[in-house]
Design a protein around this motif. Structure first.
Motif, PDB file in Angstrom:
ATOM      1  N   GLY A  71       0.883  -1.077   0.123  1.00 17.64           N
ATOM      2  CA  GLY A  71       0.113   0.057   0.086  1.00 17.64           C
ATOM      3  C   GLY A  71       0.785   1.339   0.166  1.00 17.64           C
ATOM      4  O   GLY A  71       2.085   0.989  -0.165  1.00 17.64           O
ATOM      5  N   PRO A  72       0.193   2.404   0.443  1.00 19.26           N
ATOM      6  CA  PRO A  72       1.102   3.653   0.198  1.00 19.26           C
ATOM      7  C   PRO A  72       2.290   3.413   1.015  1.00 19.26           C
ATOM      8  O   PRO A  72       3.419   3.948   0.833  1.00 19.26           O
ATOM      9  N   ALA A  73       2.295   2.831   2.326  1.00 23.93           N
ATOM     10  CA  ALA A  73       3.258   2.630   3.356  1.00 23.93           C
ATOM     11  C   ALA A  73       4.371   1.776   2.578  1.00 23.93           C
ATOM     12  O   ALA A  73       5.489   2.160   2.573  1.00 23.93           O
ATOM     13  N   GLY A  74       3.961   0.690   2.155  1.00 23.49           N
ATOM     14  CA  GLY A  74       4.981  -0.413   1.752  1.00 23.49           C
ATOM     15  C   GLY A  74       5.543   0.003   0.390  1.00 23.49           C
ATOM     16  O   GLY A  74       6.739  -0.143   0.280  1.00 23.49           O
ATOM     17  N   THR A  75       4.913   0.788  -0.448  1.00 25.78           N
ATOM     18  CA  THR A  75       5.573   1.092  -1.631  1.00 25.78           C
ATOM     19  C   THR A  75       6.558   2.470  -1.535  1.00 25.78           C
ATOM     20  O   THR A  75       7.661   2.392  -2.118  1.00 25.78           O
ATOM     21  N   ALA A  76       6.300   3.188  -0.637  1.00 23.48           N
ATOM     22  CA  ALA A  76       7.054   4.246  -0.254  1.00 23.48           C
ATOM     23  C   ALA A  76       8.419   3.702   0.417  1.00 23.48           C
ATOM     24  O   ALA A  76       9.580   3.985   0.053  1.00 23.48           O
ATOM     25  N   ALA A  77       8.317   2.818   1.454  1.00 20.08           N
ATOM     26  CA  ALA A  77       9.513   2.107   2.002  1.00 20.08           C
ATOM     27  C   ALA A  77      10.474   1.604   0.981  1.00 20.08           C
ATOM     28  O   ALA A  77      11.462   1.331   1.025  1.00 20.08           O
ATOM     29  N   ALA A  78       9.654   0.601   0.209  1.00 23.26           N
ATOM     30  CA  ALA A  78      10.418  -0.238  -0.897  1.00 23.26           C
ATOM     31  C   ALA A  78      11.015   0.881  -1.758  1.00 23.26           C
ATOM     32  O   ALA A  78      12.242   0.719  -2.202  1.00 23.26           O
ATOM     33  N   ILE A  79      10.634   1.806  -2.361  1.00 20.40           N
ATOM     34  CA  ILE A  79      11.073   2.496  -3.341  1.00 20.40           C
ATOM     35  C   ILE A  79      12.220   3.599  -2.731  1.00 20.40           C
ATOM     36  O   ILE A  79      13.252   3.331  -3.460  1.00 20.40           O
ATOM     37  N   VAL A  80      12.353   3.898  -1.537  1.00 16.78           N
ATOM     38  CA  VAL A  80      13.413   4.679  -0.850  1.00 16.78           C
ATOM     39  C   VAL A  80      14.270   3.731  -0.655  1.00 16.78           C
ATOM     40  O   VAL A  80      15.638   4.098  -0.995  1.00 16.78           O
ATOM     41  N   ALA A  81      14.291   2.423  -0.190  1.00 15.00           N
ATOM     42  CA  ALA A  81      15.225   1.610   0.151  1.00 15.00           C
ATOM     43  C   ALA A  81      15.907   1.107  -1.087  1.00 15.00           C
ATOM     44  O   ALA A  81      17.152   0.986  -1.265  1.00 15.00           O
ATOM     45  N   GLY A  82      15.169   0.769  -2.335  1.00 14.85           N
ATOM     46  CA  GLY A  82      15.566   0.467  -3.607  1.00 14.85           C
ATOM     47  C   GLY A  82      16.639   1.418  -3.948  1.00 14.85           C
ATOM     48  O   GLY A  82      17.835   1.580  -4.492  1.00 14.85           O
ATOM     49  N   ARG A  83      16.004   2.686  -3.948  1.00 15.99           N
ATOM     50  CA  ARG A  83      17.037   3.989  -4.243  1.00 15.99           C
ATOM     51  C   ARG A  83      18.202   4.056  -3.476  1.00 15.99           C
ATOM     52  O   ARG A  83      19.253   4.460  -4.013  1.00 15.99           O
ATOM     53  N   LEU A  84      18.008   3.668  -2.176  1.00 13.07           N
ATOM     54  CA  LEU A  84      19.285   3.806  -1.434  1.00 13.07           C
ATOM     55  C   LEU A  84      20.419   2.800  -1.587  1.00 13.07           C
ATOM     56  O   LEU A  84      21.382   2.611  -0.835  1.00 13.07           O
ATOM     57  N   GLY A  85      19.942   1.794  -2.534  1.00  7.62           N
ATOM     58  CA  GLY A  85      21.048   0.571  -2.978  1.00  7.62           C
ATOM     59  C   GLY A  85      20.533  -0.715  -2.106  1.00  7.62           C
ATOM     60  O   GLY A  85      21.339  -1.594  -2.279  1.00  7.62           O
ATOM     61  N   ALA A  86      19.439  -0.776  -1.549  1.00  7.38           N
ATOM     62  CA  ALA A  86      19.074  -2.061  -0.599  1.00  7.38           C
ATOM     63  C   ALA A  86      18.566  -3.147  -1.414  1.00  7.38           C
ATOM     64  O   ALA A  86      17.912  -2.645  -2.583  1.00  7.38           O
ATOM     65  N   LYS A  87      18.973  -4.359  -1.158  1.00  5.30           N
ATOM     66  CA  LYS A  87      18.063  -5.268  -1.852  1.00  5.30           C
ATOM     67  C   LYS A  87      17.006  -5.661  -1.236  1.00  5.30           C
ATOM     68  O   LYS A  87      16.658  -6.426  -0.078  1.00  5.30           O
ATOM     69  N   VAL A  88      15.791  -5.355  -1.967  1.00  2.00           N
ATOM     70  CA  VAL A  88      14.478  -5.251  -1.425  1.00  2.00           C
ATOM     71  C   VAL A  88      13.567  -6.283  -1.961  1.00  2.00           C
ATOM     72  O   VAL A  88      13.443  -6.082  -3.040  1.00  2.00           O
ATOM     73  N   LEU A  89      12.668  -7.140  -1.233  1.00  2.28           N
ATOM     74  CA  LEU A  89      11.672  -7.778  -1.767  1.00  2.28           C
ATOM     75  C   LEU A  89      10.518  -7.084  -0.964  1.00  2.28           C
ATOM     76  O   LEU A  89      10.135  -6.987   0.145  1.00  2.28           O
ATOM     77  N   LEU A  90       9.511  -6.732  -1.944  1.00  2.00           N
ATOM     78  CA  LEU A  90       8.075  -6.210  -1.489  1.00  2.00           C
ATOM     79  C   LEU A  90       6.953  -7.106  -1.955  1.00  2.00           C
ATOM     80  O   LEU A  90       6.637  -7.536  -3.006  1.00  2.00           O
ATOM     81  N   ILE A  91       6.375  -7.724  -0.939  1.00  2.00           N
ATOM     82  CA  ILE A  91       5.335  -8.841  -1.118  1.00  2.00           C
ATOM     83  C   ILE A  91       3.998  -8.237  -1.089  1.00  2.00           C
ATOM     84  O   ILE A  91       3.562  -7.406   0.021  1.00  2.00           O
ATOM     85  N   GLU A  92       2.961  -8.600  -2.046  1.00  2.00           N
ATOM     86  CA  GLU A  92       1.825  -7.837  -1.954  1.00  2.00           C
ATOM     87  C   GLU A  92       0.486  -9.007  -2.324  1.00  2.00           C
ATOM     88  O   GLU A  92       0.590  -9.821  -3.317  1.00  2.00           O
ATOM     89  N   ALA A  93      -0.283  -9.331  -1.505  1.00  2.00           N
ATOM     90  CA  ALA A  93      -1.368  -9.905  -1.758  1.00  2.00           C
ATOM     91  C   ALA A  93      -2.245  -9.931  -3.042  1.00  2.00           C
ATOM     92  O   ALA A  93      -2.670 -11.142  -3.442  1.00  2.00           O
ATOM     93  N   THR A  94      -2.378  -8.992  -3.421  1.00  2.00           N
ATOM     94  CA  THR A  94      -3.166  -8.635  -4.544  1.00  2.00           C
ATOM     95  C   THR A  94      -2.480  -8.632  -5.832  1.00  2.00           C
ATOM     96  O   THR A  94      -1.096  -8.746  -5.830  1.00  2.00           O
ATOM     97  N   GLY A  95      -3.099  -8.062  -6.930  1.00  2.00           N
ATOM     98  CA  GLY A  95      -2.465  -8.049  -8.352  1.00  2.00           C
ATOM     99  C   GLY A  95      -1.867  -6.567  -8.615  1.00  2.00           C
ATOM    100  O   GLY A  95      -1.346  -6.455  -9.636  1.00  2.00           O
ATOM    101  N   CYS A  96      -1.975  -5.598  -7.639  1.00  2.00           N
ATOM    102  CA  CYS A  96      -1.063  -4.620  -7.870  1.00  2.00           C
ATOM    103  C   CYS A  96      -0.669  -3.817  -6.547  1.00  2.00           C
ATOM    104  O   CYS A  96      -1.095  -4.241  -5.591  1.00  2.00           O
ATOM    105  N   LEU A  97       0.128  -3.017  -6.832  1.00  2.00           N
ATOM    106  CA  LEU A  97       0.590  -2.115  -5.743  1.00  2.00           C
ATOM    107  C   LEU A  97      -0.464  -0.866  -5.316  1.00  2.00           C
ATOM    108  O   LEU A  97      -1.205  -0.530  -6.352  1.00  2.00           O
ATOM    109  N   GLY A  98      -0.484  -0.260  -4.201  1.00  2.00           N
ATOM    110  CA  GLY A  98      -1.363   0.804  -4.147  1.00  2.00           C
ATOM    111  C   GLY A  98      -2.129   0.583  -2.657  1.00  2.00           C
ATOM    112  O   GLY A  98      -3.070   1.810  -2.175  1.00  2.00           O
TER     113      GLY A  98
END
Ligand SMILES: Cc1cc2nc3c(=O)[nH]c(=O)nc-3n(C[C@H](O)[C@H](O)[C@H](O)COP(=O)(O)OP(=O)(O)OC[C@H]3O[C@@H](n4cnc5c(N)ncnc54)[C@H](O)[C@@H]3O)c2cc1C
Length: 464
Positions: free
Chosen positions: A24-51
């Protein structure tokens, strides 16, 4: 209930720096910023889209991001809105003033545009996203998480990681790990949101939905005479987003009640469509496009964190040295039933209780994201550590995104420095968030987070 012991071997994936549950809004923001900072990130989402609620929940309006004088919500959330605007994904009546300056002004958007943008932003940031994937269990000991157990079309997998962020809205990961959580026995009801076509907004916008609703209730139109109607909002040229029909008594932590809630929601939407067609000029040709795939849940678990943000903090417009965001939204607690007394309480709350004025804001401290004493786990978004009243303000999408961005940044800092979540250098965190465009006006900084747990003082359940 009888128990069954399941013992089985499941494949183990490669290790990650950060596993984030919930997109959702929290998880996508966390993933995007961590990815940009160079971390190896896995974002898991139960539905078929983010948001999250913004897409699968069809909640297609961002809550107020400014306080009448300036924008308060910067960082990833601001980038999302500005990019949606550039891409033509906001309805024609929405201007940059909505999120950059206006007081108590919602920014409507197109859900499809948000889905596509979040795909682009996570991919550009190098985030590995797994859709249709559910977090089902957690391997944790001594206030530290070792691995997440996920399930998808390939079956079960064990995912080891250095750090974890729970952005499920319901604190699923934290709860499974053994983090104490609070639940409110008088939880706010959810709503199943929906999208509608064929609204002539030039005519419809001139009418008070509340007055027409009272008329329809008086005429016995609704099977559930609910006088609290957030309403039909313009979501495009002739498109309307309906937030109407409370799912009273349907506890989203109960699978059966969640199911009943979806079925009830779809029934209520039909009654609202008939109501708008019959009573509201401009809606004669209104057509239901779709109801949401996710039940709109307002309140389930809140973790017991290093800090619990309280209504007294909100009323004092308190600023914290370690605040990771500031916000201005009023306490938005919905009716819990259809009674006149409850509606009167709600109206009083909406009109008065501690509403912040233009130019004001309160701080959201880092400690509400950290389960008390935990080493490598953060919880961001709706299930943060706040009391019922403040939760009524900061449960919304812009605040959730600020919390997610802070949690993602904190996790990267923890990996880089060896600091734990509960002993993180918060001065360094604030500097990083400011560099990322967050508006953090506190004059005094502190390397240690502000702490307070008042859970024992409160008359709410402690669910462990
Ligand atoms: C009816 C309604 C109207 C609202 N109106 C507004 C509004 O106008 N403006 C506004 O800003 N906010 C509004 N809100 C509040 C806001 O939408 C949510 O509180 C906000 O989206 C919370 O963000 P989140 O990231 O914490 O959780 P969510 O948006 O709920 O996202 C959580 C995500 O986690 C996923 N998930 C859950 N469990 C698991 C699991 N076990 N494994 C994998 N994935 C999982 C879910 O599928 C979901 O995508 C509204 C809420 C409701 C219910």
């Amino acid at each position: 209930m009888a128990h069954y012991t399941l013992t089985r071997e499941i494949p183990k994936t490669s290790a990650y720096d950060i596993v984030i549950a919930g997109g959702g809004p929290a998880g996508t923001a966390a993933a995007i910023v961590a990815g940009r900072l160079g971390a190896k990130v896995l974002l898991i989402e139960a539905t078929g889209c983010l948001g999250g609620m913004g897409t699968s929940g069809l909640v297609t309006a961002f809550d107020p991001m400014a306080n009448g004088e300036q924008n308060l919500v910067g960082g990833i959330m601001l980038e999302i809105v500005e990019t949606m605007y550039e891409r033509g994904q906001l309805p024609p009546h929405v201007t940059p003033e909505f999120w950059r300056r206006k007081y108590h002004c919602w920014t409507q958007f197109r859900a499809e545009g948000l889905k596509q943008l979040l795909d682009d932003m996570t991919q550009d940031a190098g985030v590995e996203v797994l859709l249709f994937t559910t977090l089902v269990d957690v391997d944790a000991d001594e206030q530290s998480v070792n691995g997440a157990i996920i399930n998808n079309i390939e079956g079960f997998h064990y995912v080891p990681s250095k750090t974890f962020i729970d952005c499920t809205g319901d604190a699923v990961l934290a709860h499974l790990a053994g983090v104490p959580c609070r639940t409110n026995p008088h939880f706010m009801p959810g709503t199943l949101c929906s999208l509608h076509a064929g609204v002539d907004w030039d005519r419809a916008a001139k009418h008070s939905q509340q007055a027409l609703l009272e008329q329809a209730i008086g005429a016995g139109h609704f099977t559930q005479p609910d006088r609290h109607l957030p309403g039909l909002t313009r979501a495009g040229g002739q498109l309307g987003y309906l937030n109407g029909g409370h799912l009273f008594g349907k506890n989203a932590l109960n699978a059966r009640e969640r199911t009943e809630g979806m079925i009830l929601g779809r029934k209520l939407v039909r009654e609202y469509v008939d109501f708008y067609r019959k009573y509201m000029p401009g809606c004669e040709n209104m057509e239901l496009v779709c109801t949401a795939a996710l039940m709109g849940v307002r309140e389930t678990r809140r973790i017991v964190g290093e800090y619990e943000l309280c209504f007294a903090d909100y009323q004092a417009r308190r600023q914290f040295p370690d605040q990771i965001g500031v916000f201005n939204k009023f306490v938005d607690i919905h009716v819990r039933d259809c009674s006149d007394e409850e509606y009167a309480r709600f109206q009083h709350e909406m009109s008065d209780i501690g509403r912040l004025k233009q130019g004001e804001c309160f701080g959201i401290p880092y400690g509400i994201l950290v389960p008390k004493g935990w080493q490598n786990l953060w919880v961001a978004g709706r299930c943060n550590s706040s009391d019922v009243m403040v939760h009524g303000s900061i449960r919304v999408m812009p605040a959730a995104a600020m919390m997610g961005q802070a949690a993602g940044t904190a996790a990267v800092q923890a990996i880089q420095t060896g600091q734990t979540a509960c002993a993180l250098d918060t001065e360094r965190l604030v500097f990083s968030l400011r560099d990322q465009g967050a508006y953090l006006p506190q004059g005094t900084l502190c390397r240690e987070m502000t702490r307070r747990d008042v859970s024992q003082d409160r008359g709410v359940n402690n669910e462990v």
